[in-house]
Design an enzyme around this catalytic site. Structure first.
Site, PDB file in Angstrom:
ATOM      1  N   HIS A 190     -57.153  11.504  98.781  1.00  0.00           N
ATOM      2  CA  HIS A 190     -58.275  10.731  99.311  1.00  0.00           C
ATOM      3  C   HIS A 190     -58.194   9.247  98.995  1.00  0.00           C
ATOM      4  O   HIS A 190     -58.998   8.471  99.505  1.00  0.00           O
ATOM      5  CB  HIS A 190     -59.599  11.278  98.782  1.00  0.00           C
ATOM      6  CG  HIS A 190     -60.054  12.498  99.506  1.00  0.00           C
ATOM      7  ND1 HIS A 190     -60.858  12.453 100.622  1.00  0.00           N
ATOM      8  CD2 HIS A 190     -59.795  13.810  99.289  1.00  0.00           C
ATOM      9  CE1 HIS A 190     -61.075  13.684 101.054  1.00  0.00           C
ATOM     10  NE2 HIS A 190     -60.442  14.518 100.266  1.00  0.00           N
ATOM     11  N   LYS A 381     -72.006   1.967 100.323  1.00  0.00           N
ATOM     12  CA  LYS A 381     -70.815   2.720  99.923  1.00  0.00           C
ATOM     13  C   LYS A 381     -70.645   2.591  98.421  1.00  0.00           C
ATOM     14  O   LYS A 381     -71.349   1.815  97.770  1.00  0.00           O
ATOM     15  CB  LYS A 381     -69.565   2.199 100.645  1.00  0.00           C
ATOM     16  CG  LYS A 381     -69.355   0.694 100.499  1.00  0.00           C
ATOM     17  CD  LYS A 381     -68.169   0.222 101.319  1.00  0.00           C
ATOM     18  CE  LYS A 381     -68.486   0.228 102.788  1.00  0.00           C
ATOM     19  NZ  LYS A 381     -67.451   0.879 103.581  1.00  0.00           N
ATOM     20  N   ARG A 382     -69.705   3.339  97.877  1.00  0.00           N
ATOM     21  CA  ARG A 382     -69.413   3.247  96.455  1.00  0.00           C
ATOM     22  C   ARG A 382     -69.052   1.798  96.094  1.00  0.00           C
ATOM     23  O   ARG A 382     -68.416   1.101  96.892  1.00  0.00           O
ATOM     24  CB  ARG A 382     -68.241   4.188  96.137  1.00  0.00           C
ATOM     25  CG  ARG A 382     -67.880   4.325  94.677  1.00  0.00           C
ATOM     26  CD  ARG A 382     -66.967   5.550  94.516  1.00  0.00           C
ATOM     27  NE  ARG A 382     -65.819   5.489  95.422  1.00  0.00           N
ATOM     28  CZ  ARG A 382     -64.662   4.899  95.123  1.00  0.00           C
ATOM     29  NH1 ARG A 382     -64.499   4.285  93.965  1.00  0.00           N
ATOM     30  NH2 ARG A 382     -63.661   4.921  95.985  1.00  0.00           N
ATOM     31  N   LYS A 387     -63.550  -2.559  98.058  1.00  0.00           N
ATOM     32  CA  LYS A 387     -64.507  -2.437  99.167  1.00  0.00           C
ATOM     33  C   LYS A 387     -65.221  -3.760  99.438  1.00  0.00           C
ATOM     34  O   LYS A 387     -65.851  -3.936 100.459  1.00  0.00           O
ATOM     35  CB  LYS A 387     -65.526  -1.330  98.871  1.00  0.00           C
ATOM     36  CG  LYS A 387     -64.898   0.062  98.846  1.00  0.00           C
ATOM     37  CD  LYS A 387     -65.928   1.130  98.501  1.00  0.00           C
ATOM     38  CE  LYS A 387     -65.308   2.503  98.342  1.00  0.00           C
ATOM     39  NZ  LYS A 387     -65.005   3.156  99.627  1.00  0.00           N
ATOM     40  N   THR A 492     -66.139   7.313 105.559  1.00  0.00           N
ATOM     41  CA  THR A 492     -66.925   8.162 106.453  1.00  0.00           C
ATOM     42  C   THR A 492     -68.249   7.484 106.786  1.00  0.00           C
ATOM     43  O   THR A 492     -68.840   7.760 107.826  1.00  0.00           O
ATOM     44  CB  THR A 492     -67.188   9.549 105.845  1.00  0.00           C
ATOM     45  OG1 THR A 492     -67.675   9.392 104.512  1.00  0.00           O
ATOM     46  CG2 THR A 492     -65.917  10.378 105.839  1.00  0.00           C
ATOM     47  N   LYS A 496     -70.509   7.333 110.360  1.00  0.00           N
ATOM     48  CA  LYS A 496     -71.950   7.607 110.463  1.00  0.00           C
ATOM     49  C   LYS A 496     -72.672   6.415 111.091  1.00  0.00           C
ATOM     50  O   LYS A 496     -73.549   6.579 111.948  1.00  0.00           O
ATOM     51  CB  LYS A 496     -72.521   7.916 109.078  1.00  0.00           C
ATOM     52  CG  LYS A 496     -71.947   9.168 108.440  1.00  0.00           C
ATOM     53  CD  LYS A 496     -72.242   9.221 106.944  1.00  0.00           C
ATOM     54  CE  LYS A 496     -71.435  10.316 106.264  1.00  0.00           C
ATOM     55  NZ  LYS A 496     -71.545  10.269 104.799  1.00  0.00           N
TER      56      LYS A 496
END
Length: 579
Positions: A190, A381-382, A387, A492, A496
């Site tokens: 992942h 998000k995390r 990121k 993901t 969404k």
């Protein structure tokens, strides 16, 4: 389901013995044991007359309470075993910067694996003849009945656990047990990030799972013999591929173990799977090319559109029927409605209603008033540096400075903007937690500035979770997917948000690439470098050059350095600036 309780062992030691047939065998003895209590949660299928069972596990002490110790006056020690055992399943992902955190994390991983595999074999044996098992024939059908998908490296200890049961408990020859194990397991990677590619210290494994370490050594010995045969005299390759690393400390590379012990290995987006083969595990991909494949992550439209956004779901179903709920590609039937003003007006009204709902939630929980007609720009998000929530908040500071410099000119063609953040950081990830604090400090300053409050708002939504995401996704206008290209495996949240009509501002990373191909480049705001450009830039990158060449970036960083957003602690964000 107490009738299906399992006992899980930690610690102890191994000893050799001869079985009734005179064969030398190994058994794991001593140590402490914990009870795994199963709980069943029914999972109802969507209109298919099927209900599956999700079996969950809770840790219980094997001895709840020591009355003699309690009567002697040592009340804490009397319940120590109970508390220590139950902590295993109390909170997942403890801070593993300290040795006690590392040990608890390994205990958690092994506890869930051991319970699940013991339960899985129990079910298999219930449907197979004991006589066939004892004759060594009964496990041949195991790969036809059982599939175990390793979700990243966290459950990889399952490979030596299944080997332990087959070899030690059921007396299968090693070769037969290994063939079954490889056919049962598949590995999904992942992330390419080093911290997710676990390496367990041999010291910890030897202390907590001594038999498993022996089995891992034997797996590695046989595997390296194959590597040596395939690439004679290539010692560097042998060292690179070894399941056990020697330097800088002796440890087991769980990603290598997962790859060696599985019949299939996949990444979760086309780019990620390519980088997995070419950068992360190239030697393995060369040795086992047939093992590697791509399976792009997905999300369910029943949850993330039908349930989360019933207004939009109803509008879609009214135009094209309900087939899209089980065959998402049917959404292409909406294309003729792209020029239908009635439909466009309806989905615009739906978006506004969803934004009103989210604004009400924000007002209740954050005490910030949001204008539903503002542009809702979302990054949920995390929290992780790759990121780039930090890049987003620096951009917001730059927008704020532009507004302050030209108070009569709006942030973007007169359109007010609301920037929404949500996400959690790992327990020991200090810099990510500092970024969360920075976002909140910036929000506090901007939201209380009357000069800009009608044009710019910033909100960090606490306790980001699925139920909150179901509120956010339908209300978003813009989806921030700005990870450094080559580091986001799939994403993901991007799916969404896109599914709910948010336009993506994104890099060519993870599933962003496939989303862009699906929606068309005209409907995607491309941002940043490609993965190849990132790799090429790394060697020559000089952040000072970027700082000097960009007045907007320089202004944002200088304002941050001045302590403007942390007047009570002027150098609070020095670690971010230095990094």
């Amino acid at each position: 389901r107490p009738e299906y309780m399992q006992t899980v062992r930690f610690g102890g030691h191994t000893e050799n013995y001869n079985d009734a047939s005179g064969h030398q065998r190994v058994r794991w003895v001593g140590g402490q044991s914990v009870i795994g209590m199963p709980y069943d949660m029914p999972i109802v299928g969507y209109r298919n007359n099927t209900v599956n069972t999700l079996r969950l596990w809770s840790a219980r002490a094997s001895s709840e309470f020591d009355l003699s110790v309690f009567n002697a006056g040592d009340y804490e020690r009397a319940v120590f075993d109970k508390n220590a055992s139950e902590s295993i399943s109390k909170v997942l992902y403890p801070n593993d910067l300290l040795i006690v955190g590392k040990e608890l994390r390994l205990k958690q991983q092994y506890f869930f694996v051991a319970c699940s595999i013991a339960d899985l074999l129990r079910r298999y044996l219930t449907n197979s003849s004991r006589a066939r098992i004892e004759a060594g024939l009964g496990f041949r059908a195991l790969p036809d009945k059982v599939a175990i998908q390793l979700n990243d490296t966290h459950p990889t200890i399952a490979i030596p656990e299944l080997m332990r049961l087959l070899v030690d408990e059921f007396a299968l020859p090693w070769e037969d047990a290994w063939s079954l194990t490889q056919k049962v397991f598949a590995y999904t990677n992942h992330t390419l990030l080093p911290e997710a590619l676990e390496r367990w210290s041999v010291d910890i494994l030897e202390r907590l799972l001594p038999r498993h370490l022996q089995i891992i050594y034997e797996i590695n010995r046989r595997f390296l013999r194959d590597v040596w045969t395939a690439s004679p005299h290539d010692l560097p390759r042998v060292q690179r591929m070894s399941v056990v690393q020697e330097e800088p400390y002796k440890a087991v590379r769980m990603a290598h173990l997962a790859t060696v012990g599985s019949h299939a290995v996949n990444g979760v987006a086309a780019l990620h799977s390519k980088l997995l083969r070419e950068d992360l595990l190239p030697d393995f991909a060369q040795m086992y090319p047939q093992r590697f494949t791509n399976i792009t992550n997905g999300v369910t439209p029943r949850r993330w559109l039908l349930q989360a956004n019933p207004r939009l779901a109803q509008a879609i179903t009214h135009r094209i029927g309900a087939g899209w709920l089980t065959h998402l590609e049917d959404l292409e039937l909406l294309l003729p409605f792209a020029e239908d003003n009635e439909f466009l007006d309806e989905i615009q009204a739906i978006k506004r209603a969803n934004k009103e709902d989210l604004a009400a939630y924000v007002h209740l929980h954050n005490h910030v008033e949001l204008d539903p007609d503002a542009l809702f720009d979302v990054q949920v998000k995390r929290l992780h540096e790759y990121k780039r929530q930090l890049l987003n908040i620096l951009h917001i500071i730059a927008v704020y400075q532009r507004l302050k410099a030209r108070p009569n000119q709006a942030a973007g063609d007169g359109l007010p903007r609301v920037f929404l953040f949500g996400g959690k950081a790992a327990p020991g990830y200090v810099r990510a937690k500092l970024i969360i604090r920075l976002i909140n400090n910036v929000a506090s300053v901007i939201n209380s500035d009357e000069q800009t409050s009608g044009l710019l708002k910033v909100v960090f939504l606490a306790n980001y979770r699925v139920s909150l995401a179901e509120r956010i996704m339908p209300a978003a206008d813009v989806s921030e997917q700005i990870s450094t290209a080559g580091l986001e495996a799939s994403g993901t949240g991007n799916m969404k948000l896109a599914m709910n009509g948010a336009l993506t501002v994104g890099t060519l990373d993870g599933a962003n690439i496939e989303i862009r191909e699906a929606v068309g480049a005209d409907n995607f705001f491309l941002f940043g470098l490609s993965a190849e450009e990132v790799a090429a830039r790394r060697g020559s990158y000089n952040p000072w050059d970027v700082y000097r060449q960009s007045p907007a970036l320089r202004g944002a960083l200088d304002l941050l350095r001045s302590g403007f957003f942390s007047p009570d602690e002027l150098n609070r964000y020095e670690p971010l600036l230095e990094a």
